[in-house]
Design a protein around this motif. Structure first.
Motif, PDB file in Angstrom:
ATOM      1  N   SER A  89     -26.942  25.918  65.357  1.00 51.09           N
ATOM      2  CA  SER A  89     -27.929  26.321  64.350  1.00 51.09           C
ATOM      3  C   SER A  89     -27.315  27.136  63.217  1.00 51.09           C
ATOM      4  O   SER A  89     -28.023  27.527  62.278  1.00 51.09           O
ATOM      5  CB  SER A  89     -29.043  27.148  65.003  1.00 51.09           C
ATOM      6  OG  SER A  89     -29.697  26.419  66.018  1.00 51.09           O
ATOM      7  N   LEU A  90     -26.015  27.447  63.309  1.00 50.01           N
ATOM      8  CA  LEU A  90     -25.371  28.224  62.249  1.00 50.01           C
ATOM      9  C   LEU A  90     -25.579  27.549  60.894  1.00 50.01           C
ATOM     10  O   LEU A  90     -25.595  26.323  60.817  1.00 50.01           O
ATOM     11  CB  LEU A  90     -23.867  28.353  62.536  1.00 50.01           C
ATOM     12  CG  LEU A  90     -23.485  29.260  63.713  1.00 50.01           C
ATOM     13  CD1 LEU A  90     -21.988  29.160  64.005  1.00 50.01           C
ATOM     14  CD2 LEU A  90     -23.859  30.709  63.438  1.00 50.01           C
ATOM     15  N   PRO A  91     -25.776  28.324  59.812  1.00 50.29           N
ATOM     16  CA  PRO A  91     -25.637  29.779  59.690  1.00 50.29           C
ATOM     17  C   PRO A  91     -26.881  30.595  60.046  1.00 50.29           C
ATOM     18  O   PRO A  91     -26.981  31.762  59.673  1.00 50.29           O
ATOM     19  CB  PRO A  91     -25.300  29.949  58.209  1.00 50.29           C
ATOM     20  CG  PRO A  91     -26.050  28.842  57.537  1.00 50.29           C
ATOM     21  CD  PRO A  91     -25.976  27.680  58.498  1.00 50.29           C
ATOM     22  N   SER A  92     -27.821  30.020  60.769  1.00 54.06           N
ATOM     23  CA  SER A  92     -28.971  30.782  61.248  1.00 54.06           C
ATOM     24  C   SER A  92     -28.494  31.967  62.090  1.00 54.06           C
ATOM     25  O   SER A  92     -27.420  31.927  62.692  1.00 54.06           O
ATOM     26  CB  SER A  92     -29.872  29.877  62.095  1.00 54.06           C
ATOM     27  OG  SER A  92     -30.736  30.626  62.918  1.00 54.06           O
ATOM     28  N   THR A  93     -29.304  33.013  62.157  1.00 55.68           N
ATOM     29  CA  THR A  93     -28.956  34.196  62.951  1.00 55.68           C
ATOM     30  C   THR A  93     -29.300  34.019  64.432  1.00 55.68           C
ATOM     31  O   THR A  93     -29.161  34.957  65.218  1.00 55.68           O
ATOM     32  CB  THR A  93     -29.699  35.434  62.414  1.00 55.68           C
ATOM     33  OG1 THR A  93     -31.118  35.181  62.443  1.00 55.68           O
ATOM     34  CG2 THR A  93     -29.276  35.747  60.983  1.00 55.68           C
ATOM     35  N   PHE A  94     -29.738  32.839  64.807  1.00 54.34           N
ATOM     36  CA  PHE A  94     -30.115  32.567  66.196  1.00 54.34           C
ATOM     37  C   PHE A  94     -28.977  32.893  67.160  1.00 54.34           C
ATOM     38  O   PHE A  94     -29.183  33.546  68.195  1.00 54.34           O
ATOM     39  CB  PHE A  94     -30.551  31.099  66.310  1.00 54.34           C
ATOM     40  CG  PHE A  94     -30.816  30.612  67.706  1.00 54.34           C
ATOM     41  CD1 PHE A  94     -31.263  31.464  68.705  1.00 54.34           C
ATOM     42  CD2 PHE A  94     -30.632  29.274  68.022  1.00 54.34           C
ATOM     43  CE1 PHE A  94     -31.512  30.998  69.995  1.00 54.34           C
ATOM     44  CE2 PHE A  94     -30.878  28.798  69.299  1.00 54.34           C
ATOM     45  CZ  PHE A  94     -31.313  29.666  70.283  1.00 54.34           C
ATOM     46  N   VAL A 148     -21.386  21.459  64.301  1.00 55.70           N
ATOM     47  CA  VAL A 148     -20.317  22.386  63.911  1.00 55.70           C
ATOM     48  C   VAL A 148     -19.692  21.937  62.594  1.00 55.70           C
ATOM     49  O   VAL A 148     -19.481  22.742  61.680  1.00 55.70           O
ATOM     50  CB  VAL A 148     -19.239  22.475  65.013  1.00 55.70           C
ATOM     51  CG1 VAL A 148     -17.981  23.157  64.478  1.00 55.70           C
ATOM     52  CG2 VAL A 148     -19.776  23.241  66.211  1.00 55.70           C
ATOM     53  N   ARG A 149     -19.404  20.659  62.490  1.00 55.40           N
ATOM     54  CA  ARG A 149     -18.789  20.152  61.257  1.00 55.40           C
ATOM     55  C   ARG A 149     -19.756  20.259  60.077  1.00 55.40           C
ATOM     56  O   ARG A 149     -19.341  20.503  58.944  1.00 55.40           O
ATOM     57  CB  ARG A 149     -18.318  18.712  61.456  1.00 55.40           C
ATOM     58  CG  ARG A 149     -17.067  18.605  62.335  1.00 55.40           C
ATOM     59  CD  ARG A 149     -16.434  17.221  62.271  1.00 55.40           C
ATOM     60  NE  ARG A 149     -15.126  17.217  62.920  1.00 55.40           N
ATOM     61  CZ  ARG A 149     -14.897  16.809  64.162  1.00 55.40           C
ATOM     62  NH1 ARG A 149     -15.906  16.366  64.915  1.00 55.40           N
ATOM     63  NH2 ARG A 149     -13.677  16.847  64.672  1.00 55.40           N
ATOM     64  N   ALA A 150     -21.042  20.086  60.338  1.00 56.76           N
ATOM     65  CA  ALA A 150     -22.035  20.248  59.267  1.00 56.76           C
ATOM     66  C   ALA A 150     -22.023  21.686  58.755  1.00 56.76           C
ATOM     67  O   ALA A 150     -22.101  21.937  57.542  1.00 56.76           O
ATOM     68  CB  ALA A 150     -23.424  19.879  59.778  1.00 56.76           C
ATOM     69  N   TYR A 151     -21.908  22.642  59.671  1.00 57.03           N
ATOM     70  CA  TYR A 151     -21.847  24.053  59.288  1.00 57.03           C
ATOM     71  C   TYR A 151     -20.579  24.349  58.495  1.00 57.03           C
ATOM     72  O   TYR A 151     -20.623  25.016  57.451  1.00 57.03           O
ATOM     73  CB  TYR A 151     -21.901  24.927  60.539  1.00 57.03           C
ATOM     74  CG  TYR A 151     -21.481  26.360  60.311  1.00 57.03           C
ATOM     75  CD1 TYR A 151     -22.210  27.196  59.468  1.00 57.03           C
ATOM     76  CD2 TYR A 151     -20.340  26.878  60.930  1.00 57.03           C
ATOM     77  CE1 TYR A 151     -21.821  28.513  59.245  1.00 57.03           C
ATOM     78  CE2 TYR A 151     -19.951  28.190  60.722  1.00 57.03           C
ATOM     79  CZ  TYR A 151     -20.691  29.001  59.877  1.00 57.03           C
ATOM     80  OH  TYR A 151     -20.297  30.305  59.655  1.00 57.03           O
ATOM     81  N   ILE A 152     -19.445  23.847  58.981  1.00 55.32           N
ATOM     82  CA  ILE A 152     -18.173  24.075  58.285  1.00 55.32           C
ATOM     83  C   ILE A 152     -18.216  23.452  56.891  1.00 55.32           C
ATOM     84  O   ILE A 152     -17.767  24.059  55.905  1.00 55.32           O
ATOM     85  CB  ILE A 152     -17.001  23.490  59.096  1.00 55.32           C
ATOM     86  CG1 ILE A 152     -16.846  24.240  60.421  1.00 55.32           C
ATOM     87  CG2 ILE A 152     -15.700  23.562  58.297  1.00 55.32           C
ATOM     88  CD1 ILE A 152     -15.814  23.643  61.361  1.00 55.32           C
ATOM     89  N   LEU A 153     -18.777  22.262  56.802  1.00 60.72           N
ATOM     90  CA  LEU A 153     -18.867  21.579  55.513  1.00 60.72           C
ATOM     91  C   LEU A 153     -19.724  22.383  54.536  1.00 60.72           C
ATOM     92  O   LEU A 153     -19.383  22.511  53.352  1.00 60.72           O
ATOM     93  CB  LEU A 153     -19.452  20.183  55.710  1.00 60.72           C
ATOM     94  CG  LEU A 153     -19.407  19.246  54.498  1.00 60.72           C
ATOM     95  CD1 LEU A 153     -17.967  18.944  54.110  1.00 60.72           C
ATOM     96  CD2 LEU A 153     -20.150  17.947  54.808  1.00 60.72           C
ATOM     97  N   THR A 154     -20.813  22.933  55.028  1.00 61.15           N
ATOM     98  CA  THR A 154     -21.669  23.767  54.182  1.00 61.15           C
ATOM     99  C   THR A 154     -20.922  25.005  53.707  1.00 61.15           C
ATOM    100  O   THR A 154     -21.003  25.387  52.530  1.00 61.15           O
ATOM    101  CB  THR A 154     -22.934  24.194  54.952  1.00 61.15           C
ATOM    102  OG1 THR A 154     -23.687  23.033  55.307  1.00 61.15           O
ATOM    103  CG2 THR A 154     -23.806  25.111  54.104  1.00 61.15           C
TER     104      THR A 154
END
Length: 228
Positions: A89-94, A148-154
């Motif tokens: 869920s990153l970058p959510s604070t969850f 994870v890759r979606a978060y890194i890409l963002t």
């Protein structure tokens, strides 16, 4: 989108709710999640989320809270799965919230420790270090590496307007073919060994205009002081 992410759901507002979601809603509208019997329902719902590549943040945190209240019910594997869902869920604070609710009794559990460590690496944007870690347990959760890759890409798109292809590959741990696919999906361009990322509000340097309102009386006070 180059990478598919899990879907965020809420059992309270879900349309076409599953049987488990309906059961949770009945509990929610009744006496709430304070009773030990609700642990089993929330665990069933967690398994449903893992299977369907969804995440219900409030329900997951409620499960961790009940584990704290009823220590005898703690299931380390389920705690680790909630943490994995937090990473996804990153970058959510969850993930941050969930990490503070891990019962002390299982903080030394191998899977829990591994997931916490890898999550902190990702939060710190130490992406190359993340790929060196053993994420075998987390990979059992469908869609983990995609998220994870979606978060890194963002993170890359927000912090870079231009990035070296080699650096990009290392951060995402992808092949040349995958780089080309990502660039095409994001509608970016490649110039030599550099990837040109489309401008957005985060990756552009913008001069900040600072304006101070100074009253005339304040100016007179300064002049008076200097003329002494």
């Amino acid at each position: 989108m180059a990478f598919q992410q899990q879907t965020t759901v809420d059992f309270v507002t879900a349309k076409n709710a599953s049987a488990t979601q309906q059961q949770l809603l009945a509990v929610h509208n009744g006496r709430g999640f304070c009773e030990q019997a609700n642990v089993a329902i929330l665990e069933t719902y967690l398994a449903e989320q893992v299977k369907n590549s969804t995440v219900d943040i409030d329900a997951s945190l409620a499960l961790l809270k009940l584990y704290q209240v009823y220590p005898a019910t703690v299931n380390a594997e389920n705690v680790a799965k909630v943490l994995v869902k937090g990473i996804m869920s990153l970058p959510s604070t969850f993930f941050t919230g969930a990490s503070t609710m891990v019962p002390e009794s299982i903080r030394e559990d191998a899977n829990v420790t591994a997931v916490l460590h890898t999550g902190f690496l990702l939060q710190s944007c130490l992406f190359e270090d993340f790929w060196k870690e053993d994420v075998t347990f987390a990979e059992k959760v469908p869609g983990f590496l995609q998220s994870v890759r979606a978060y890194i890409l963002t993170a890359i798109s927000r912090s870079h307007s231009v990035i070296s292809t080699d650096v990009f590959k290392a951060k995402l741990n992808v092949s040349d073919k995958e780089v080309a696919d990502i660039v095409a999906a994001e509608k970016w361009t490649v110039a030599g060994s550099l990837i040109q990322i489309n401008p957005n509000e985060d990756n552009q340097m913008q001069a900040k205009k600072v304006q101070e309102n100074i009253e005339f009386e304040d100016v007179l006070k300064v002049i008076h002081t200097l003329s002494r």
